[in-house]
Design an enzyme around this catalytic site. Structure first.
Site, PDB file in Angstrom:
ATOM      1  N   CYS A 107       0.833  -1.210   0.000  1.00 32.81           N
ATOM      2  CA  CYS A 107       0.000   0.000   0.000  1.00 32.81           C
ATOM      3  C   CYS A 107       0.864   1.256   0.000  1.00 32.81           C
ATOM      4  O   CYS A 107       0.540   2.250  -0.660  1.00 32.81           O
ATOM      5  CB  CYS A 107      -0.928  -0.001   1.210  1.00 32.81           C
ATOM      6  SG  CYS A 107      -2.259  -1.225   1.112  1.00 32.81           S
ATOM      7  N   CYS A 129      12.337  35.616 -23.740  1.00 28.24           N
ATOM      8  CA  CYS A 129      12.361  36.612 -22.665  1.00 28.24           C
ATOM      9  C   CYS A 129      12.323  35.888 -21.322  1.00 28.24           C
ATOM     10  O   CYS A 129      11.416  35.092 -21.069  1.00 28.24           O
ATOM     11  CB  CYS A 129      11.176  37.565 -22.793  1.00 28.24           C
ATOM     12  SG  CYS A 129      10.996  38.697 -21.391  1.00 28.24           S
ATOM     13  N   CYS A 149      20.240  25.424 -26.684  1.00 23.85           N
ATOM     14  CA  CYS A 149      19.573  24.812 -27.833  1.00 23.85           C
ATOM     15  C   CYS A 149      19.378  25.809 -28.963  1.00 23.85           C
ATOM     16  O   CYS A 149      18.923  25.438 -30.048  1.00 23.85           O
ATOM     17  CB  CYS A 149      18.227  24.221 -27.408  1.00 23.85           C
ATOM     18  SG  CYS A 149      16.971  25.457 -26.990  1.00 23.85           S
ATOM     19  N   CYS A 187     -30.784  50.075 -34.432  1.00 27.23           N
ATOM     20  CA  CYS A 187     -32.117  50.571 -34.791  1.00 27.23           C
ATOM     21  C   CYS A 187     -32.671  51.368 -33.621  1.00 27.23           C
ATOM     22  O   CYS A 187     -32.660  50.887 -32.473  1.00 27.23           O
ATOM     23  CB  CYS A 187     -33.024  49.382 -35.122  1.00 27.23           C
ATOM     24  SG  CYS A 187     -34.761  49.841 -35.316  1.00 27.23           S
ATOM     25  N   CYS A 206     -28.215  54.728 -50.145  1.00 30.08           N
ATOM     26  CA  CYS A 206     -29.365  55.487 -49.655  1.00 30.08           C
ATOM     27  C   CYS A 206     -29.369  55.537 -48.137  1.00 30.08           C
ATOM     28  O   CYS A 206     -29.087  54.539 -47.464  1.00 30.08           O
ATOM     29  CB  CYS A 206     -30.654  54.847 -50.169  1.00 30.08           C
ATOM     30  SG  CYS A 206     -32.135  55.702 -49.622  1.00 30.08           S
TER      31      CYS A 206
END
Length: 529
Positions: free
Chosen positions: A177, A275, A270, A315, A328
């Site tokens: 255990c 940063c 690498c 609207c 228009c």
């Protein structure tokens, strides 16, 4: 011989000796001067530099000199990280007089802050040890034995031949255990720093010695890897290289409070440049706070809302968003069929023959509406100006990277059609590296400029930005020029000259921006905190 004659003869001999000594001293001085002159000549012959050597020496000094926008950093391997941990553990162990295992547990609890650990331990040692889960009986206080009449509280196994495990807290469980518990914590939960005793309410931390004793070598190896990772993650001056599959870490002593005035760009072994402050790929000359806000601005829906505000209206009746799709100004809402004027937003029914003047309505309200829309459109156009150029240089840098394959073919072609060796044609690849690096710098100059307050300093920044941009475009065009066999020498010289100029223009941009940040010269339209 009389005494007088002896004295006179002695005086004459003494006088002669003094003259001889004087001559010897003069000859000795003359010889020393000759030796010094000879040494000077020798030094001049051995160390005199011709023009080329002096130029090379100057270049090397300039190259080794740290620039204002550069920071000191060290790249660490896994071995270096382990050595650094052991050094810290031994230091604390010697100061506090504790075994290494207990010192390690304390350091991990205090996230490797030695100063805080030592200060608090000296004040209340028992309290610190208790909170950290350290028991001071024995550094290797683990008991593995068979106990008569033992029944495991986890699996209820009562086999008399079963090995059991207990730490000094006396919470005893069967070895199976205990091992399963450790494997679950390490492999599934990724825990290492603070694996506590499985006993309910027990905060005793299982030390490294016990873990190594109970788990398999493979699980222990992962446990050590997790410990190394937490050491870097907990240390403010260490950061893992974000490149895929890279196992190096970088040490850089730049505090977070300095990130508003410094862009701590570091380069891993690498080859990845990033940063140290935020972990994002190199974003000089833009500081981390602006980079964070810019990336968020580009990714979220704020600019979509800006476009809607600049190109649509609501609207007046049902407040549905409407986009004008014709010339228009007589608008009819498709949802509620309300008719209104696009110019003044008033009911169309009240418009007479002079409807186009909208003179029947409050000039103030109509002016405010027009001004609001104009401001929104101007804000959107300003953002798009900087974003388009930012995205363009990012895209160009990606395309330039794709040119590496074409460049290698050019280099092979140059070898075949000229007397240049493979090393001598490397100038093309180096020039392309310069172009890509400068494009990434230009990309972030536009993010930086977007947040600048318009003043004389901003104008100077944009002048430097323009000069670099023009030089980069010229070098990029030069690299795409087809190779003429009879003009290889001329092309090489042109590429070399332009590469040096482009690099120098990048230096100007970065140095001026870094000086401005250090001096507090730049003013921004957003809060950097």
């Amino acid at each position: 011989m009389s005494d007088m004659d002896f004295d006179e003869e002695y005086q004459e001999e003494a006088s002669f000796d003094e003259d001889a000594d004087l001559v010897d001293e003069e000859e000795s001085e003359f010889e020393m001067e000759e030796d010094e002159d000879d040494d000077d000549d020798l030094l001049d012959e051995d160390y005199e530099l011709d023009g080329d050597d002096m130029g090379f020496s100057t270049v090397m000094l300039e190259k080794n000199k740290k620039k204002i926008y550069e920071v000191d950093f060290t790249v660490l391997s896994i071995e270096d990280i382990v050595e650094s941990q052991n050094k810290e553990i031994n230091h604390v162990s010697n100061i506090l007089g504790l075994p290494d295992q207990q010192a390690a547990t304390l350091l991990r609890y205090f996230r490797w802050n030695k100063e805080t650990l030592i200060e608090r331990y000296m004040d209340t040692p028992e309290k610190v040890l208790s909170k950290a889960g350290v028991i001071t009986n024995d550094a290797r206080s683990v008991d593995i034995s068979k106990v008569a009449g033992f029944v495991c509280d986890i699996c209820c196994d009562d086999d008399p031949d079963l090995d059991t495990v207990s730490l000094v807290c006396n919470h005893r469980y069967c070895i199976n255990c205990y091992q399963h518990y450790l494997v679950q914590k390490i492999k599934e939960e990724g825990e290492s720093r603070k694996i506590q005793c499985p006993g309910e309410g027990c905060n005793l931390v299982i030390d490294e010695y016990t873990v190594e004793l109970l788990v398999s070598p493979a699980v222990y190896e992962r446990y050590r890897m997790l410990l190394n990772r937490t050491y870097v993650d907990d240390n403010d001056h260490l950061r893992w290289c974000p490149a895929p599959n890279c196992e190096y870490a970088v040490s850089c002593y730049v505090p977070h409070t300095s990130l508003t005035s410094v862009v701590p760009t570091v380069v891993c072994k690498c080859g990845h440049k990033f940063c140290f402050g935020c972990g994002v790929a190199d974003h000089q000359p833009c500081i981390c706070a602006l980079v964070k806000q810019w990336i968020k601005k580009c990714e979220d829906d704020s600019e979509t809302a800006n476009w809607i505000s600049a190109n649509t209206k609501e609207c007046p009746a049902c407040h549905s968003t409407i986009e004008k799709n014709g010339g228009c100004n007589h608008m009819t809402c498709r949802k509620c069929r309300h008719e209104f004027c696009w110019v003044c937003m008033g009911p169309w029914s009240e418009h007479g023959t002079n409807w186009y003047n909208c003179n029947r309505y409050d000039e103030k309200s109509s002016t405010e509406a027009r001004d609001k829309q104009a401001d929104s459109r101007a804000t959107l156009e300003r953002y798009l100006h900087y974003y388009n150029r930012y995205a363009n240089h990012e895209q160009s840098a990606k395309l330039d990277r794709e040119m590496y394959f074409k460049t290698e073919k050019k280099m092979e072609e140059m070898q075949q059609t000229s007397d240049l060796s493979w090393i001598e044609v490397q100038f093309l690849k180096k020039a392309l590296d310069t172009v890509v690096e400068c494009r990434m710098t230009l990309k972030w100059t536009y993010a930086f400029a977007f947040y600048l307050v318009r003043n004389n300093m901003t104008a100077l920044f944009e002048d430097n930005q323009r000069d670099l941009e023009m030089a980069v475009e010229q070098l990029s065009e030069l690299l795409e020029t087809p190779i003429a066999p009879n003009k290889i020498t001329e092309l090489k010289q042109s590429v070399l000259d332009k590469s040096v100029y482009v690099a120098s223009r990048r230096e100007v941009v970065l140095e001026d921006t870094a000086k401005g940040l250090a001096e507090g010269r730049w003013e921004f339209i957003v809060d950097l905190k």
